[in-house]
Design a protein around this motif. Structure first.
Motif, PDB file in Angstrom:
ATOM      1  N   PRO A  75       1.033  -0.935  -0.184  1.00 63.27           N
ATOM      2  CA  PRO A  75      -0.220   0.076  -0.547  1.00 63.27           C
ATOM      3  C   PRO A  75       0.866   0.957  -0.300  1.00 63.27           C
ATOM      4  N   VAL A  76       2.534   1.312   0.387  1.00 65.87           N
ATOM      5  CA  VAL A  76       3.195   2.680   0.642  1.00 65.87           C
ATOM      6  C   VAL A  76       3.347   2.682  -0.561  1.00 65.87           C
ATOM      7  N   TYR A  77       3.204   1.462  -1.260  1.00 63.37           N
ATOM      8  CA  TYR A  77       4.252   1.485  -2.914  1.00 63.37           C
ATOM      9  C   TYR A  77       2.595   2.404  -3.869  1.00 63.37           C
ATOM     10  N   ASP A  78       1.905   2.990  -3.434  1.00 67.04           N
ATOM     11  CA  ASP A  78       0.787   3.370  -3.819  1.00 67.04           C
ATOM     12  C   ASP A  78       0.974   5.305  -4.216  1.00 67.04           C
ATOM     13  N   SER A  79       1.674   5.091  -2.825  1.00 66.44           N
ATOM     14  CA  SER A  79       1.788   7.143  -3.396  1.00 66.44           C
ATOM     15  C   SER A  79       3.684   6.872  -3.755  1.00 66.44           C
ATOM     16  N   ILE A  80       4.107   7.848  -4.714  1.00 60.38           N
ATOM     17  CA  ILE A  80       5.534   8.257  -4.634  1.00 60.38           C
ATOM     18  C   ILE A  80       5.938   9.668  -5.099  1.00 60.38           C
ATOM     19  N   GLU A  81       6.536   9.898  -4.479  1.00 64.47           N
ATOM     20  CA  GLU A  81       7.772  11.566  -5.252  1.00 64.47           C
ATOM     21  C   GLU A  81       8.316  10.631  -6.292  1.00 64.47           C
ATOM     22  N   GLY A  82       7.622  11.002  -7.382  1.00 70.34           N
ATOM     23  CA  GLY A  82       8.425  10.214  -8.818  1.00 70.34           C
ATOM     24  C   GLY A  82       7.157   9.540 -10.180  1.00 70.34           C
ATOM     25  N   ALA A  83       7.302   8.376 -10.630  1.00 70.70           N
ATOM     26  CA  ALA A  83       6.762   7.953 -11.500  1.00 70.70           C
ATOM     27  C   ALA A  83       7.815   6.211 -11.227  1.00 70.70           C
ATOM     28  N   TRP A  84       6.293   5.689 -10.952  1.00 69.98           N
ATOM     29  CA  TRP A  84       6.911   3.842 -11.456  1.00 69.98           C
ATOM     30  C   TRP A  84       6.531   3.394 -12.571  1.00 69.98           C
ATOM     31  N   LEU A  85       7.000   2.557 -13.026  1.00 71.95           N
ATOM     32  CA  LEU A  85       7.306   2.209 -15.168  1.00 71.95           C
ATOM     33  C   LEU A  85       5.703   1.538 -14.843  1.00 71.95           C
ATOM     34  N   THR A  86       5.327   0.661 -13.832  1.00 75.41           N
ATOM     35  CA  THR A  86       4.056   0.125 -14.551  1.00 75.41           C
ATOM     36  C   THR A  86       3.442   0.773 -13.980  1.00 75.41           C
ATOM     37  N   THR A  87       1.413   0.810 -14.532  1.00 74.75           N
ATOM     38  CA  THR A  87       0.426   1.511 -13.665  1.00 74.75           C
ATOM     39  C   THR A  87      -0.382   0.842 -12.210  1.00 74.75           C
ATOM     40  N   SER A  88      -0.308  -0.708 -12.110  1.00 73.90           N
ATOM     41  CA  SER A  88      -0.689  -1.345 -11.573  1.00 73.90           C
ATOM     42  C   SER A  88      -0.238  -0.444 -10.189  1.00 73.90           C
ATOM     43  N   ASP A  89      -1.685  -1.316  -9.329  1.00 71.73           N
ATOM     44  CA  ASP A  89      -1.425  -0.810  -7.784  1.00 71.73           C
ATOM     45  C   ASP A  89      -1.407  -1.338  -5.994  1.00 71.73           C
ATOM     46  N   SER A  90      -1.846  -1.279  -4.783  1.00 72.81           N
ATOM     47  CA  SER A  90      -1.818  -2.429  -4.291  1.00 72.81           C
ATOM     48  C   SER A  90      -3.078  -3.189  -4.280  1.00 72.81           C
ATOM     49  N   ARG A  91      -4.275  -2.517  -4.909  1.00 71.76           N
ATOM     50  CA  ARG A  91      -5.589  -3.202  -5.085  1.00 71.76           C
ATOM     51  C   ARG A  91      -5.531  -4.566  -5.233  1.00 71.76           C
ATOM     52  N   ASP A  92      -4.722  -4.404  -6.749  1.00 71.88           N
ATOM     53  CA  ASP A  92      -3.987  -5.468  -7.515  1.00 71.88           C
ATOM     54  C   ASP A  92      -3.333  -5.068  -8.762  1.00 71.88           C
ATOM     55  N   PRO A  93      -1.908  -5.633  -7.355  1.00 70.66           N
ATOM     56  CA  PRO A  93      -0.512  -5.343  -8.263  1.00 70.66           C
ATOM     57  C   PRO A  93       0.223  -6.878  -9.065  1.00 70.66           C
ATOM     58  N   ARG A  94       0.376  -6.483 -10.219  1.00 75.35           N
ATOM     59  CA  ARG A  94       1.491  -7.434 -11.236  1.00 75.35           C
ATOM     60  C   ARG A  94       2.691  -6.692 -11.266  1.00 75.35           C
ATOM     61  N   TYR A  95       2.895  -6.715  -9.944  1.00 71.43           N
ATOM     62  CA  TYR A  95       4.265  -6.024  -9.234  1.00 71.43           C
ATOM     63  C   TYR A  95       4.907  -7.129  -8.581  1.00 71.43           C
ATOM     64  N   ALA A  96       5.582  -7.553  -8.142  1.00 74.20           N
ATOM     65  CA  ALA A  96       6.093  -8.646  -6.490  1.00 74.20           C
ATOM     66  C   ALA A  96       7.244  -7.502  -5.961  1.00 74.20           C
ATOM     67  N   VAL A  97       7.067  -7.281  -5.242  1.00 80.93           N
ATOM     68  CA  VAL A  97       8.071  -6.395  -4.026  1.00 80.93           C
ATOM     69  C   VAL A  97       9.036  -7.248  -3.491  1.00 80.93           C
ATOM     70  N   LEU A  98      10.164  -7.261  -3.594  1.00 85.22           N
ATOM     71  CA  LEU A  98      11.516  -7.588  -3.142  1.00 85.22           C
ATOM     72  C   LEU A  98      11.850  -7.290  -1.715  1.00 85.22           C
ATOM     73  N   HIS A  99      11.668  -7.331  -0.703  1.00 83.23           N
ATOM     74  CA  HIS A  99      11.623  -7.132   1.011  1.00 83.23           C
ATOM     75  C   HIS A  99      12.723  -8.012   1.962  1.00 83.23           C
ATOM     76  N   ARG A 100      13.245  -7.198   2.754  1.00 80.59           N
ATOM     77  CA  ARG A 100      14.311  -8.645   4.260  1.00 80.59           C
ATOM     78  C   ARG A 100      15.210  -9.005   3.421  1.00 80.59           C
ATOM     79  N   VAL A 101      15.962  -8.245   2.508  1.00 79.06           N
ATOM     80  CA  VAL A 101      17.390  -8.635   1.645  1.00 79.06           C
ATOM     81  C   VAL A 101      18.183  -8.365   2.409  1.00 79.06           C
TER      82      VAL A 101
END
Ligand SMILES: CC(C)(COP(=O)(O)OP(=O)(O)OC[C@H]1O[C@@H](n2cnc3c(N)ncnc32)[C@H](O)[C@@H]1OP(=O)(O)O)[C@@H](O)C(=O)NCCC(=O)NCCS
Length: 177
Positions: A75-101
């Motif tokens: 959800p915190v990625y739904d707001s960005i200062e800038g622009a993602w390359l793709t348009t989906s948001d957390s309600r219907d994500p077409r992206y995967a997120v990497l965390h805790r690397v």
């Protein structure tokens, strides 16, 4: 030397936790406020494993690196200062997120971080994702370099919700799959 990237199970908890604690110490030495509070907690790690989102890289049977590959959106990625390359948001994500690397102490600088991020790509593709997203602290030079070397594009700044009173700004990246 045999390297294996695989999904984690509950028997991997101690290995994952040790690697994350090494990561925490490394960030402390960098003098930045990322991961310097309770985050990531043992409960978060157990939940990651339970959800089937936790992955490990093993070297000769020892956990030497770990990441989470999340498919439920951020959800915190739904707001960005800038622009993602793709348009989906957390309600219907077409992206995967990497965390805790994190990579184990004594194993840095030998390509394990790169292996981890590259290994996540086919997993995300198999889940039907069109991209990978990741974010890190603006002062985390090793992580920024790793992400850029793996071919991610710098998209802007997001504000995380688990900063525990520390700085919330994170540099956000995306890579098309
Ligand atoms: C960031 C981290 C995962 C990097 O892992 P690593 O296994 O050392 O990285 P790699 O050896 O795969 O290096 C990948 C690239 O990043 C660059 N890099 C890695 N560490 C670097 C450093 N300290 N300074 C500059 N560049 C660095 C390397 O030069 C390499 O690029 P190259 O092959 O083109 O030279 C590791 O340092 C770590 O666990 N840090 C603590 C936890 C952390 O910060 N997690 C991320 C939280 S968002």
């Amino acid at each position: 030397m045999t390297l294996q990237f695989r999904i984690a199970d509950h028997g991997d908890f101690d290995g994952i936790w040790a690697v994350l604690m090494d990561g925490k110490a490394a960030l402390g030495h960098l003098g930045i406020d990322q991961w310097q509070g309770a985050y990531p907690t043992q409960q978060i790690v157990r939940d990651d494993i339970e959800a089937g989102h936790s992955y490990v890289l093993e070297e000769d049977g020892e956990v030497v690196a770990t990441t989470v590959i999340g498919f439920t959106g951020e959800p915190v990625y739904d707001s960005i200062e800038g622009a993602w390359l793709t348009t989906s948001d957390s309600r219907d994500p077409r992206y995967a997120v990497l965390h805790r690397v994190a990579v184990a102490q004594g194993h840095g600088g030998k390509g394990l971080g790169r292996n981890l991020l590259q290994s996540a790509e086919p997993v995300a593709r198999q889940h039907g994702c069109e991209s990978l997203r990741i974010e890190t602290h603006p002062g985390n030079i090793p992580m920024l370099k790793l992400i850029e070397r793996c071919g991610f594009s710098r998209c802007g700044i997001v504000h995380i919700s688990h900063a525990e009173g520390a700085s919330t700004d994170r540099v956000a990246f995306e890579k098309l799959l």
